[in-house]
Design a protein around this motif. Structure first.
Motif: not given
Length: 102
Positions: A15-16, A19-20, A22-23, A26
């Motif tokens: 899950s970490l 998030n990385k 997704k960043d 973006k």
């Protein structure tokens, strides 16, 4: 929208990484849905994803995931170093290149 599935054991460290990733997406202006599930649940979304990446800790289950996916989309294992360093950018680039090649 393209979807990336990360397959993991329990999902804490993955899950970490999600998030990385997704960043990184973006930052690159790329719209993607990125999520993680244990192997036991990946058949529930097998027809909804565009690429599947396995965490190194579950690489031994690649054949099982391949049979669930049935060759519909690319399935590969995340590089152990990229996973350990939580290098979301590198893992994202791998996923995008697999989607573009497939």
């Amino acid at each position: 929208m393209k979807k990336i599935l990360l397959v993991c054991a329990a999902g804490m460290s993955t899950s970490l990484l999600v998030n990385k990733m997704k960043d990184a997406a973006k930052d690159q202006g790329v719209e993607l849905e990125i999520f993680a599930l244990p192997v036991s649940e990946c058949d529930s979304v097998s027809d909804q994803v565009d690429v599947v990446l396995l965490g190194p800790q579950v690489r031994y289950q690649k054949a099982q995931v391949d049979s669930i996916i049935g060759g519909r989309v690319p399935v590969d294992v995340i590089d152990m170093r990229d996973y350990g360093m939580m290098n979301g950018k590198a893992v994202l680039e791998k996923a995008l290149s697999l989607m573009n090649a497939g």
